[in-house]
Motif scaffolding. Structure first.
Motif, PDB file in Angstrom:
ATOM      1  N   GLY A   1      18.845  15.017   4.170  1.00 47.00           N
ATOM      2  CA  GLY A   1      17.949  14.590   3.081  1.00 47.00           C
ATOM      3  C   GLY A   1      17.978  13.087   2.856  1.00 47.00           C
ATOM      4  O   GLY A   1      18.212  12.624   1.739  1.00 47.00           O
ATOM      5  N   VAL A   2      17.711  12.292   3.915  1.00 46.37           N
ATOM      6  CA  VAL A   2      17.868  10.843   3.786  1.00 46.37           C
ATOM      7  C   VAL A   2      16.540  10.069   3.763  1.00 46.37           C
ATOM      8  O   VAL A   2      16.552   8.847   3.717  1.00 46.37           O
ATOM      9  N   GLY A   3      15.387  10.764   3.804  1.00 44.37           N
ATOM     10  CA  GLY A   3      14.094  10.071   3.917  1.00 44.37           C
ATOM     11  C   GLY A   3      13.845   9.088   2.786  1.00 44.37           C
ATOM     12  O   GLY A   3      13.447   7.941   3.012  1.00 44.37           O
ATOM     13  N   ILE A   4      14.090   9.531   1.554  1.00 44.19           N
ATOM     14  CA  ILE A   4      13.843   8.668   0.385  1.00 44.19           C
ATOM     15  C   ILE A   4      14.797   7.474   0.429  1.00 44.19           C
ATOM     16  O   ILE A   4      14.407   6.318   0.232  1.00 44.19           O
ATOM     17  N   ASN A   5      16.064   7.793   0.713  1.00 42.32           N
ATOM     18  CA  ASN A   5      17.078   6.757   0.757  1.00 42.32           C
ATOM     19  C   ASN A   5      16.737   5.688   1.804  1.00 42.32           C
ATOM     20  O   ASN A   5      16.849   4.483   1.541  1.00 42.32           O
ATOM     21  N   TYR A   6      16.270   6.125   2.970  1.00 40.05           N
ATOM     22  CA  TYR A   6      15.958   5.164   4.020  1.00 40.05           C
ATOM     23  C   TYR A   6      14.728   4.329   3.688  1.00 40.05           C
ATOM     24  O   TYR A   6      14.679   3.142   4.017  1.00 40.05           O
TER      25      TYR A   6
ATOM     26  N   PRO B   1       8.567   6.032  -2.899  1.00 37.19           N
ATOM     27  CA  PRO B   1       9.840   5.350  -3.187  1.00 37.19           C
ATOM     28  C   PRO B   1       9.949   3.980  -2.509  1.00 37.19           C
ATOM     29  O   PRO B   1      10.423   3.020  -3.126  1.00 37.19           O
ATOM     30  N   GLY B   2       9.490   3.860  -1.249  1.00 38.47           N
ATOM     31  CA  GLY B   2       9.609   2.583  -0.533  1.00 38.47           C
ATOM     32  C   GLY B   2       8.729   1.506  -1.154  1.00 38.47           C
ATOM     33  O   GLY B   2       9.205   0.411  -1.485  1.00 38.47           O
ATOM     34  N   GLY B   3       7.451   1.822  -1.339  1.00 39.98           N
ATOM     35  CA  GLY B   3       6.509   0.829  -1.868  1.00 39.98           C
ATOM     36  C   GLY B   3       6.828   0.434  -3.297  1.00 39.98           C
ATOM     37  O   GLY B   3       6.790  -0.756  -3.652  1.00 39.98           O
TER      38      GLY B   3
ATOM     39  N   PRO C   1      13.178  14.456 -10.710  1.00 43.16           N
ATOM     40  CA  PRO C   1      11.847  14.670 -10.121  1.00 43.16           C
ATOM     41  C   PRO C   1      11.265  13.351  -9.610  1.00 43.16           C
ATOM     42  O   PRO C   1      11.313  12.334 -10.313  1.00 43.16           O
ATOM     43  N   GLN C   2      10.733  13.375  -8.370  1.00 39.21           N
ATOM     44  CA  GLN C   2      10.284  12.110  -7.774  1.00 39.21           C
ATOM     45  C   GLN C   2       9.224  11.425  -8.644  1.00 39.21           C
ATOM     46  O   GLN C   2       9.184  10.199  -8.733  1.00 39.21           O
ATOM     47  N   SER C   3       8.379  12.226  -9.296  1.00 42.23           N
ATOM     48  CA  SER C   3       7.341  11.627 -10.149  1.00 42.23           C
ATOM     49  C   SER C   3       7.977  10.805 -11.282  1.00 42.23           C
ATOM     50  O   SER C   3       7.545   9.691 -11.572  1.00 42.23           O
TER      51      SER C   3
ATOM     52  N   HIS D   1      -5.329   5.134  -8.223  1.00 43.54           N
ATOM     53  CA  HIS D   1      -6.627   5.605  -7.731  1.00 43.54           C
ATOM     54  C   HIS D   1      -7.267   4.537  -6.829  1.00 43.54           C
ATOM     55  O   HIS D   1      -8.473   4.292  -6.885  1.00 43.54           O
ATOM     56  N   ALA D   2      -6.428   3.885  -6.035  1.00 49.92           N
ATOM     57  CA  ALA D   2      -6.891   2.819  -5.140  1.00 49.92           C
ATOM     58  C   ALA D   2      -6.617   3.267  -3.707  1.00 49.92           C
ATOM     59  O   ALA D   2      -5.476   3.165  -3.226  1.00 49.92           O
ATOM     60  N   GLN D   3      -7.629   3.793  -3.067  1.00 49.02           N
ATOM     61  CA  GLN D   3      -7.443   4.341  -1.719  1.00 49.02           C
ATOM     62  C   GLN D   3      -7.839   3.311  -0.669  1.00 49.02           C
ATOM     63  O   GLN D   3      -9.020   2.972  -0.522  1.00 49.02           O
ATOM     64  N   VAL D   4      -6.838   2.821   0.042  1.00 48.42           N
ATOM     65  CA  VAL D   4      -7.101   1.795   1.058  1.00 48.42           C
ATOM     66  C   VAL D   4      -7.810   2.425   2.250  1.00 48.42           C
ATOM     67  O   VAL D   4      -7.433   3.502   2.716  1.00 48.42           O
ATOM     68  N   GLN D   5      -8.856   1.726   2.704  1.00 53.86           N
ATOM     69  CA  GLN D   5      -9.622   2.270   3.832  1.00 53.86           C
ATOM     70  C   GLN D   5      -9.687   1.326   5.023  1.00 53.86           C
ATOM     71  O   GLN D   5      -9.880   1.766   6.145  1.00 53.86           O
TER      72      GLN D   5
ATOM     73  N   GLU E   1      -1.984   2.547  -5.056  1.00 51.72           N
ATOM     74  CA  GLU E   1      -1.645   3.966  -4.857  1.00 51.72           C
ATOM     75  C   GLU E   1      -2.914   4.794  -4.995  1.00 51.72           C
ATOM     76  O   GLU E   1      -3.643   4.649  -5.970  1.00 51.72           O
ATOM     77  N   MET E   2      -3.151   5.656  -4.030  1.00 53.96           N
ATOM     78  CA  MET E   2      -4.439   6.360  -4.026  1.00 53.96           C
ATOM     79  C   MET E   2      -4.553   7.471  -5.069  1.00 53.96           C
ATOM     80  O   MET E   2      -5.644   7.828  -5.460  1.00 53.96           O
ATOM     81  N   HIS E   3      -3.421   8.019  -5.519  1.00 52.71           N
ATOM     82  CA  HIS E   3      -3.503   9.087  -6.528  1.00 52.71           C
ATOM     83  C   HIS E   3      -3.676   8.513  -7.937  1.00 52.71           C
ATOM     84  O   HIS E   3      -3.412   7.342  -8.172  1.00 52.71           O
ATOM     85  N   HIS E   4      -4.089   9.384  -8.874  1.00 55.27           N
ATOM     86  CA  HIS E   4      -4.251   8.954 -10.270  1.00 55.27           C
ATOM     87  C   HIS E   4      -2.899   8.787 -10.945  1.00 55.27           C
ATOM     88  O   HIS E   4      -2.741   8.050 -11.901  1.00 55.27           O
TER      89      HIS E   4
ATOM     90  N   VAL F   1       0.852  -1.196   0.000  1.00 57.67           N
ATOM     91  CA  VAL F   1       0.000   0.000   0.000  1.00 57.67           C
ATOM     92  C   VAL F   1       0.882   1.239   0.000  1.00 57.67           C
ATOM     93  O   VAL F   1       1.635   1.480   0.946  1.00 57.67           O
ATOM     94  N   GLY F   2       0.802   2.020  -1.092  1.00 59.11           N
ATOM     95  CA  GLY F   2       1.564   3.262  -1.182  1.00 59.11           C
ATOM     96  C   GLY F   2       2.639   3.189  -2.247  1.00 59.11           C
ATOM     97  O   GLY F   2       3.606   2.436  -2.113  1.00 59.11           O
ATOM     98  N   GLY F   3       2.444   3.975  -3.317  1.00 61.38           N
ATOM     99  CA  GLY F   3       3.415   3.987  -4.424  1.00 61.38           C
ATOM    100  C   GLY F   3       4.398   5.128  -4.286  1.00 61.38           C
ATOM    101  O   GLY F   3       4.612   5.895  -5.228  1.00 61.38           O
TER     102      GLY F   3
ATOM    103  N   GLU G   1       2.756  17.272  -5.296  1.00 67.45           N
ATOM    104  CA  GLU G   1       3.594  18.276  -4.625  1.00 67.45           C
ATOM    105  C   GLU G   1       5.034  17.813  -4.430  1.00 67.45           C
ATOM    106  O   GLU G   1       5.278  16.627  -4.211  1.00 67.45           O
ATOM    107  N   PHE G   2       5.944  18.752  -4.405  1.00 61.71           N
ATOM    108  CA  PHE G   2       7.355  18.448  -4.177  1.00 61.71           C
ATOM    109  C   PHE G   2       7.554  17.673  -2.864  1.00 61.71           C
ATOM    110  O   PHE G   2       7.035  18.063  -1.826  1.00 61.71           O
ATOM    111  N   ARG G   3       8.257  16.535  -2.950  1.00 61.13           N
ATOM    112  CA  ARG G   3       8.558  15.765  -1.733  1.00 61.13           C
ATOM    113  C   ARG G   3      10.005  15.287  -1.742  1.00 61.13           C
ATOM    114  O   ARG G   3      10.331  14.267  -1.161  1.00 61.13           O
ATOM    115  N   GLY G   4      10.837  16.049  -2.447  1.00 60.18           N
ATOM    116  CA  GLY G   4      12.247  15.664  -2.487  1.00 60.18           C
ATOM    117  C   GLY G   4      12.535  14.839  -3.728  1.00 60.18           C
ATOM    118  O   GLY G   4      11.751  13.974  -4.094  1.00 60.18           O
TER     119      GLY G   4
END
Ligand SMILES: Cc1cc2nc3c(=O)[nH]c(=O)nc-3n(C[C@H](O)[C@H](O)[C@H](O)COP(=O)(O)OP(=O)(O)OC[C@H]3O[C@@H](n4cnc5c(N)ncnc54)[C@H](O)[C@@H]3O)c2cc1C
Length: 428
Positions: free
Chosen positions: A316-321, A28-30, A118-120, A141-145, A48-51, A24-26, A56-59
């Motif tokens: 700036g290690v969030g993506i890497n971790y 970098p980790g997923g 760009p992360q996208s 567009h799959a939002q886990v609930q 992944e819940m988005h289309h 669940v979650g597309g 937005e910028f996330r590194g």
């Protein structure tokens, strides 16, 4: 604590699918975990819940360790074909001159730099690679609930797709759903938080015609209660203004003009660029957080990336971790997933291997924040380079330590079995 049973929705489930691993979650980790499992033959579905991946910028930072991992599976050169810039280390401008706190250029690796993509584009690249393996499925567009809980273990999820409610059943669900993880909450896991002393406003500045590059791909202006960061991109500057936590309303209240003024004070060279800032919608606030869950798993459920630990932006290690978590999870869980037997002990092993490096880096970030960032943000003076820093960077062994930590983290994780047959074009 036992897993709470999840509320049943009144809506009708229109489709039930099964897989071996539901990610669940597309982010970098997923995305990375899904690719690594699929290429080893594990059926995996990424929700992944988005289309799309464009948001937005996330590194945009791809560290040397991630580049080495991609190189192991033959993807590093291909990734370099995406338009990018390279960052080897920032130049920090103090009142008494410039200072380079680390230089990745001295690392012994094929990739002595952070690749800025760009992360996208990075996520599109990773999922397109994963899509070459028949075991991989991507549901946008799959939002886990809800979590599906049976006999005290998670057995998949219920998600809202564009056409209605679906169930995805799996012996293992991975929560890679980021810092506000719903799955973590549904599983009753509470992160332990510390509060770093700053927040960051991210925004873009234009590049001016004929403008020279900055040394090392990044620049930092230090002093007068603000830190101003600039990362070089192909046709713009990614800029960040670091200010003391709790001051957002004040910063917002003073408006765009005050931000422009801060930039001009931190580095007069960028006063002209700052004129492009006219509207508050040009800014993204990063409310800086640092947290770590005491436990990263429950029967049938594993947390990775920001869902398990939110890293401070220092270094700036969030993506890497998040990616390193994915690599360890794939190394440890591929065989049990192929055998259809993932035990709590396997999940605990992932936490064990990743928790230590996470703890150490978070500890170091806390020290940096308390000793350096907080004192800069509390001072209204123009600051000189602290003598302790100068001394530290004169000692050759110590000098390269920050670069190694930022480039590779505490330990250099690699893919355990990189050599698997790639699908032939005819099979795609
Ligand atoms: C403004 C900002 C700037 C940053 N800059 C940097 C940087 O320069 N370098 C760096 O290393 N890190 C940076 N970070 C941190 C970095 O973005 C994260 O550490 C990293 O993205 C974590 O990856 P992840 O895969 O764990 O989670 P995320 O990237 O957060 O991905 C989680 C994914 O899960 C999806 N999702 C969430 N809930 C659901 C649900 N219920 N159902 C389905 N999908 C769901 C989300 O849409 C998202 O795509 C920054 C963060 C922010 C906010």
């Amino acid at each position: 604590m036992p897993l709470p049973s999840q509320p049943k929705s009144e809506d009708t489930v229109i489709g039930i699918e099964r897989t071996s691993c539901c990610v669940v979650g597309g982010g970098p980790g997923g995305a990375m975990l899904a690719l690594l499992l699929a290429r080893r033959g594990v059926p995996v579905t990424l929700l992944e819940m988005h289309h799309d991946f464009d948001r937005e910028f996330r590194g945009d930072t791809i560290h040397p360790s991630t580049l080495e991992i991609l190189d192991q599976i033959g993807l590093a050169d291909k990734l370099h074909q995406i338009p990018h810039t390279k960052l080897s280390g920032p130049t920090l401008q103090f009142a008494n001159g410039p200072f380079r706190p680390f230089d990745l250029g001295r690392l012994k690796t094929r990739f002595p730099y952070i690749l800025m993509v760009p992360q996208s584009r990075f996520l599109e690249f990773i999922t397109a690679e994963a899509a070459q393996y028949p075991q991989f499925k991507l549901r946008m567009h799959a939002q886990v609930q809800h979590l599906l809980v049976e006999d005290g273990a998670v057995r998949g999820v219920r998600y809202h797709g564009s056409d209605g409610l679906h169930e995805l059943r799996a012996p293992l669900t991975v929560a890679a759903d980021g810092r506000f993880s719903l799955l973590r909450k549904l599983a009753g896991i509470e992160p332990e938080k510390t509060s770093p002393p700053m927040d960051v406003l991210w925004f873009r500045l234009p590049k001016l015609p004929g403008e020279p590059e900055v040394t090392g791909g990044a620049f930092g202006g230090i002093g007068r209660g603000r830190i101003f960061v600039l990362l070089e991109r192909n046709d713009y500057w990614q800029a960040g203004l670091v200010f003391p936590k709790g001051q957002y309303q004040e910063v917002r209240g003073k408006g765009v003009e005050a931000v422009r003024q801060s930039l001009a004070e931190a580095e007069p060279r960028f006063a002209k660029h700052a004129e492009a800032l006219t509207d508050w919608r040009q800014f993204t606030l990063l409310s800086v957080e640092s947290s770590r869950c005491p436990v990263w798993h429950k029967p049938g459920l594993l947390l990775i990336g920001d869902a398990a630990h939110v890293m401070s932006p220092v270094g700036g290690v969030g993506i890497n971790y998040a990616i390193q978590d994915a690599v360890e999870a794939a190394n440890i869980l591929t065989r049990p997933l192929l055998d259809g037997k993932v035990t709590d002990r396997d999940l605990a092993e992932v936490q064990k291997r990743r928790e230590f490096p996470t703890r150490v880096i978070q500890r170091m970030q806390t020290v940096m924040q308390r000793r350096l960032v907080a004192s800069v943000l509390q001072s209204q003076q123009a600051l000189n380079i602290p003598w302790q820093l100068k001394l530290f960077f004169r000692i050759p062994f110590l000098r390269d330590l920050p670069a190694r930590m930022i480039g590779f983290g505490i330990k250099r994780d690699h893919i355990a079995e990189p050599n698997v047959a790639r699908p032939q074009p005819a099979n795609r």
